[in-house]
Design a protein around this motif. Structure first.
Motif: not given
Length: 67
Positions: A38-63
């Protein structure tokens, strides 16, 4: 071939985090992932970092199970 980025792009919050530890339940991990997306979908200064963390978490947990 491009290599995945290993450090967060913006604030560097994980730079000094130390070793990865299994601290969250799978359910908590999925809740956190939804919040990060949700944060990554926003257009603010935290979106890029939230997207990075979401990718990291996605790669480490099962669906999340369907249902």
């Amino acid at each position: 071939m491009t290599h995945p980025q290993t450090t967060p792009p913006a604030h560097g919050a994980a730079e000094n985090a130390g070793p990865l530890l299994p601290l969250l339940t799978l359910s908590e991990s999925h809740d956190l992932l939804r919040l990060l997306q949700l944060v990554a979908d926003e257009d603010d200064e935290l979106a890029e970092e939230a997207h990075w963390f979401a990718q990291q978490l996605t790669s480490r947990i099962p669906p999340e199970p369907a249902g």
